[in-house]
Design a protein around this motif. Structure first.
Motif, PDB file in Angstrom:
ATOM      1  N   GLN A  76      78.951  37.062  58.671  1.00 44.94           N
ATOM      2  CA  GLN A  76      79.188  38.447  58.261  1.00 44.94           C
ATOM      3  C   GLN A  76      78.708  39.419  59.334  1.00 44.94           C
ATOM      4  O   GLN A  76      79.341  40.451  59.568  1.00 44.94           O
ATOM      5  N   GLN A  77      77.591  39.099  59.995  1.00 44.62           N
ATOM      6  CA  GLN A  77      77.090  39.986  61.045  1.00 44.62           C
ATOM      7  C   GLN A  77      78.082  40.087  62.193  1.00 44.62           C
ATOM      8  O   GLN A  77      78.228  41.151  62.802  1.00 44.62           O
ATOM      9  N   ALA A  79      81.278  40.118  61.932  1.00 45.54           N
ATOM     10  CA  ALA A  79      82.256  41.119  61.492  1.00 45.54           C
ATOM     11  C   ALA A  79      81.675  42.521  61.626  1.00 45.54           C
ATOM     12  O   ALA A  79      82.359  43.446  62.080  1.00 45.54           O
ATOM     13  N   LEU A  80      80.418  42.708  61.252  1.00 48.24           N
ATOM     14  CA  LEU A  80      79.798  44.029  61.354  1.00 48.24           C
ATOM     15  C   LEU A  80      79.662  44.475  62.805  1.00 48.24           C
ATOM     16  O   LEU A  80      79.834  45.660  63.118  1.00 48.24           O
ATOM     17  N   ALA A  91      87.135  45.570  61.586  1.00 48.56           N
ATOM     18  CA  ALA A  91      85.923  44.896  61.133  1.00 48.56           C
ATOM     19  C   ALA A  91      85.988  44.595  59.638  1.00 48.56           C
ATOM     20  O   ALA A  91      85.586  43.510  59.202  1.00 48.56           O
ATOM     21  N   VAL A  92      86.500  45.522  58.863  1.00 51.73           N
ATOM     22  CA  VAL A  92      86.636  45.289  57.416  1.00 51.73           C
ATOM     23  C   VAL A  92      87.637  44.167  57.165  1.00 51.73           C
ATOM     24  O   VAL A  92      87.417  43.302  56.306  1.00 51.73           O
ATOM     25  N   LYS A  95      85.890  40.975  57.851  1.00 57.48           N
ATOM     26  CA  LYS A  95      84.950  40.669  56.763  1.00 57.48           C
ATOM     27  C   LYS A  95      85.691  40.011  55.594  1.00 57.48           C
ATOM     28  O   LYS A  95      85.210  39.040  55.024  1.00 57.48           O
ATOM     29  N   THR A  96      86.851  40.528  55.264  1.00 54.18           N
ATOM     30  CA  THR A  96      87.603  39.933  54.155  1.00 54.18           C
ATOM     31  C   THR A  96      88.105  38.539  54.524  1.00 54.18           C
ATOM     32  O   THR A  96      88.135  37.646  53.666  1.00 54.18           O
ATOM     33  N   GLU A  99      85.218  36.258  54.097  1.00 50.30           N
ATOM     34  CA  GLU A  99      84.980  36.047  52.668  1.00 50.30           C
ATOM     35  C   GLU A  99      86.025  35.145  52.028  1.00 50.30           C
ATOM     36  O   GLU A  99      85.724  34.452  51.043  1.00 50.30           O
TER      37      GLU A  99
END
Length: 103
Positions: A76-77, A79-80, A91-92, A95-96, A99
Motif C-alpha cells: 500500500q505504501q 501506491a501512496l 495512485a488511487v 491502490k485499488t 486491494e
C-alpha cells in the motif's frame, strides 16, 4: 516454466516456450545484476508496474509479493508513494489494484 500462468502471458508461454524461456532468463540476469534484496526488487517491480499503469502487472506483482511474505502495508505504501510523481488518480487506481489481490 514451473506452473501455468493466467491470461495472455500464460498463453504465450505455452505457445512459444523457447521465447518464454529466453524472456525468463533475461529477467533472471537483470535480477542478479545488482545488490538489491529480493524484497527491494519486488517493491521496485510493483512500483514500475504502477508507473506503467499496468493493472495486470500490478496484480501479478502483488500476488508474488504476498506469496513471498511481503506485508500488505508495504504494498500500500508503494501506491501512496506514487501520489507525488504520478498524481492522485493513478495512485488511487494502483491502490485499488493492490486491494484486488489483498482483500
Amino acid at each position: 516454466m514451473t506452473k501455468p500462468m493466467p491470461g495472455a502471458a500464460g498463453d504465450l508461454a505455452q505457445q512459444h516456450p523457447d521465447l518464454w524461456n529466453a524472456y525468463a532468463a533475461l529477467g533472471k540476469a537483470c535480477a542478479e545484476a545488482g545488490p538489491l534484496s529480493d524484497r527491494e526488487k519486488r517493491l521496485v517491480k510493483l512500483a514500475l508496474a504502477i508507473g506503467a499503469s499496468s493493472e495486470g502487472a500490478v496484480h501479478s506483482h502483488v500476488r508474488r509479493a504476498r506469496s513471498e511474505g511481503l506485508e500488505e502495508e508495504a504494498l500500500q505504501q508503494v501506491a501512496l508513494l506514487a501520489i507525488g510523481p504520478l498524481g492522485l488518480p493513478r495512485a488511487v487506481a494502483a491502490k485499488t489494484w493492490i486491494e484486488d489481490e489483498t482483500t
